[in-house]
Design an enzyme around this catalytic site. Structure first.
Site, PDB file in Angstrom:
ATOM      1  N   LYS A 183      76.835  -8.931  51.027  1.00 38.37           N
ATOM      2  CA  LYS A 183      76.046  -8.303  51.505  1.00 38.37           C
ATOM      3  C   LYS A 183      75.971  -8.198  52.506  1.00 38.37           C
ATOM      4  O   LYS A 183      75.185  -9.371  53.361  1.00 38.37           O
ATOM      5  CB  LYS A 183      74.417  -7.051  51.321  1.00 38.37           C
ATOM      6  N   GLY A 240      66.352 -14.148  55.443  1.00 40.94           N
ATOM      7  CA  GLY A 240      65.312 -13.021  56.302  1.00 40.94           C
ATOM      8  C   GLY A 240      64.357 -12.847  55.969  1.00 40.94           C
ATOM      9  O   GLY A 240      63.242 -13.781  56.427  1.00 40.94           O
ATOM     10  N   ARG A 242      60.020 -12.192  55.038  1.00 43.64           N
ATOM     11  CA  ARG A 242      59.527 -12.489  53.995  1.00 43.64           C
ATOM     12  C   ARG A 242      59.534 -11.261  52.550  1.00 43.64           C
ATOM     13  O   ARG A 242      59.304 -11.681  51.984  1.00 43.64           O
ATOM     14  CB  ARG A 242      57.680 -12.747  54.269  1.00 43.64           C
ATOM     15  N   GLN A 243      59.192 -10.182  53.240  1.00 43.72           N
ATOM     16  CA  GLN A 243      59.070  -9.010  52.904  1.00 43.72           C
ATOM     17  C   GLN A 243      60.134  -8.083  52.036  1.00 43.72           C
ATOM     18  O   GLN A 243      60.896  -8.383  51.029  1.00 43.72           O
ATOM     19  CB  GLN A 243      58.755  -8.041  53.994  1.00 43.72           C
ATOM     20  N   GLY A 244      62.114  -8.595  52.371  1.00 35.94           N
ATOM     21  CA  GLY A 244      62.756  -8.437  52.108  1.00 35.94           C
ATOM     22  C   GLY A 244      62.854  -9.685  50.923  1.00 35.94           C
ATOM     23  O   GLY A 244      63.773  -9.217  50.224  1.00 35.94           O
ATOM     24  N   GLY A 245      62.981 -10.945  51.044  1.00 30.14           N
ATOM     25  CA  GLY A 245      62.644 -11.730  50.011  1.00 30.14           C
ATOM     26  C   GLY A 245      61.734 -11.763  48.607  1.00 30.14           C
ATOM     27  O   GLY A 245      62.826 -11.884  48.263  1.00 30.14           O
ATOM     28  N   GLU A 264      65.238 -17.696  52.021  1.00 26.89           N
ATOM     29  CA  GLU A 264      64.378 -18.450  52.957  1.00 26.89           C
ATOM     30  C   GLU A 264      63.811 -17.683  54.086  1.00 26.89           C
ATOM     31  O   GLU A 264      64.776 -17.085  54.334  1.00 26.89           O
ATOM     32  CB  GLU A 264      66.028 -18.884  54.060  1.00 26.89           C
ATOM     33  N   CYS A 301      64.871 -19.857  62.758  1.00 20.85           N
ATOM     34  CA  CYS A 301      64.387 -19.522  61.756  1.00 20.85           C
ATOM     35  C   CYS A 301      62.828 -21.135  61.871  1.00 20.85           C
ATOM     36  O   CYS A 301      62.029 -21.404  60.908  1.00 20.85           O
ATOM     37  CB  CYS A 301      64.462 -19.323  60.253  1.00 20.85           C
TER      38      CYS A 301
END
Length: 526
Positions: A183, A240, A242-245, A264, A301
């Protein structure tokens, strides 16, 4: 190769019909041509189905075939020349020299995994001969590791090459024998299309099955969730927020067949300054810290977002040197308007917290998405009693924590969440203090550095780029280095397998010449 706004599905190039999207130049906050067509559910289905159909054929390619494929991808990326670097510069605002270095890192990763595949250690080939005279008898047992299945990879915003379409997740998954469906990140669509074309060309040249690689473009949540939900996908690589992971982890866990998500996510990478080191070289450490903090507009990061030290005159010298260096730093363009907005909001919230003092800030102005460097400070009790202070601010912002004594240093180390890195600056006179700190840091971080700075992740066999939650979703793994391949393989044991059916890596004469454990003894092959 040219940018047409297409996604790559197997050996097809297709303009998506679910809407259109353009990349943004963050330096000017303007759109970049051309428009890119967005994928729909049928595109996701086709890419995943092709990957499923390719899997059994691709996973049984020989080490040499797979290694040549990875090396050919690297060659095709290099063959894109300046068109790739120029487009990445437009889409990210990153300097040309940084992007050229990142392209080199991307090719090095691909070539590292070519070597990993050829070496064969990752297969863990193990043979235990039958012991028929034993009571009870032991059967003939043979074990190898095989690819887990098609992998969904999400491109990262901050590394348009090394952590994106042909980045470490893609390289390690392909090395393992897993087809990949990427993606693409919306921040660098043109860069992603060019690299995807390079992989597609390499796949054709190396006669790989069509579904070995696809690259989709689409709405982050809708397409991403559809991809992770698809039954053909057996693992996920993500870099990416934290919310997305966590959103992807939830989706993967709620499937009929739950799958691993190697995400990550969030890290503030604490830097511990020991007293003797600070007394001996506070100026040198401060200068190195500022260069690390501001590298790439702080969009790493591994950016050093926290500094912990015992209050002293030497700490004041460090702060003064760092402040002077920071004030001379020009504002740098961030990757996207969204990242810039989040950075500004985060630093404003930080400055509004009682007990937080502004130490220094860099120069203002510059491009539309320029980030002003910020250094703040607080006491250890303030940090421990204010959870918001331990949240990541993605960008060139760092917080100095003034500790009264070593007990407070330990309290901070215990309090912080899981990290990608922890850094210690220490001289020999500090070693006894460091010995007491090390067990905590080993529990908290995936990589512990001494007398350096965490920005810069070497692509090597021993590298670990991972850590306890929330830095990653699985602290047992790494997304950089040779052992990143372990995420995408699993063991299979064969009992009394007929010789005619035995995989090459487990055959008695070892035709692939891979290292093996035979009856408990290491054999290095021919």
């Amino acid at each position: 190769m040219s940018i047409q706004g297409n996604m790559i599905i197997g050996q097809q190039r297709r303009f998506g019909q679910a809407g259109q999207l353009k990349a943004i130049n963050p330096a000017t906050n303007t759109e970049i041509e051309p428009a890119f067509g967005l994928a729909n559910a049928a595109d996701v289905e086709q890419a995943c189905q092709l990957a499923r159909e390719a899997f059994d054929q691709y996973r049984e390619t020989t080490p040499e075939q797979r290694a040549v494929f990875l090396e050919t991808i690297a060659d095709e990326i290099l063959a894109l020349g300046t068109s790739l670097i120029d487009r990445a510069h437009q889409e990210t605002g990153l300097p040309i020299a940084r992007l050229e270095g990142e392209r080199g890192r991307t090719m090095n990763q691909l070539r590292l995994f070519a070597k990993v595949v050829r070496d064969g250690y990752y297969l863990n080939a193990t043979l235990d001969s039958a012991l028929l005279e034993r009571t009870p008898p032991r059967p003939d047992l043979r074990m190898r590791k095989i690819a887990i299945g098609p992998v969904a990879v999400f491109g990262a915003s901050n590394f348009p090459l090394a952590f994106s379409v042909a980045g470490g997740d893609t390289a390690s998954a392909l090395a393992a024998g897993c087809p990949v469906v990427v993606k693409a990140h919306s921040a660098h669509l043109g860069t992603s299309e060019l690299v995807a074309q390079a992989i597609q060309t390499a796949a054709a040249k190396c006669h790989m099955p069509e579904g070995v690689f696809s690259c989709l473009i689409g709405d982050g949540r809708q397409i991403g969730q559809s991809l992770v939900s698809h039954a053909a996908i057996k693992a996920v690589g993500f870099t990416g927020s934290r919310q997305g992971g966590i959103a992807l982890m939830r989706t993967a866990a709620q499937r009929h067949e739950p799958i691993p998500v190697y995400a990550e996510m969030s890290s503030i990478n604490p830097v511990f300054l020991m007293p003797s080191a600070l007394a001996a070289r506070s100026t040198q450490i401060a200068q190195g810290f500022v260069e690390s903090l501001t590298l790439g507009a702080g969009q790493f990061c591994t950016n050093p977002g926290l500094v912990i030290a015992i209050d002293s005159t030497d700490l004041e010298n460090f702060i003064e040197t760092a402040a002077n260096a920071l004030q001379a730093k020009a504002a740098a363009t961030m990757l996207t308007p969204g990242i810039h907005h989040a950075y500004v909001k985060g630093t404003e919230q930080l400055s509004s917290i009682a007990g937080v003092s502004k130490v220094a800030e860099g120069q203002a102005g510059g491009s539309a998405c320029a980030a002003q460097v910020r250094l703040s400070s607080c006491t250890a009790p303030q940090f421990l009693n204010t959870p918001a202070l331990s949240e990541e601010i993605f960008g060139p912002s760092s917080l100095i924590i003034r500790c009264a004594d070593l007990d407070e240093v330990h309290a901070i180390a215990e309090f912080i969440e899981g990290q990608l890195t922890a850094t210690v600056h220490a001289n020999e006179a500090d070693y006894e203090l460091v010995k007491a700190l090390m067990p905590i840091l080993e529990r908290k971080a995936g990589r512990i550095l001494f007398n350096g700075f965490p920005t810069g992740v070497e692509v090597a066999h021993a590298m670990v780029h991972g850590g306890p939650f929330p830095s990653t979703s699985d602290s047992r793994t790494t997304s950089v280095g040779a052992t990143a391949i372990d995420r995408f393989i699993r063991p299979v044991c064969y009992q009394e397998l007929p010789a005619a059916l035995t995989p090459a890596s487990l055959q008695q004469d070892n035709p692939w010449s891979v290292p093996r454990i035979v009856n408990g003894e290491l054999q290095l092959g021919k």
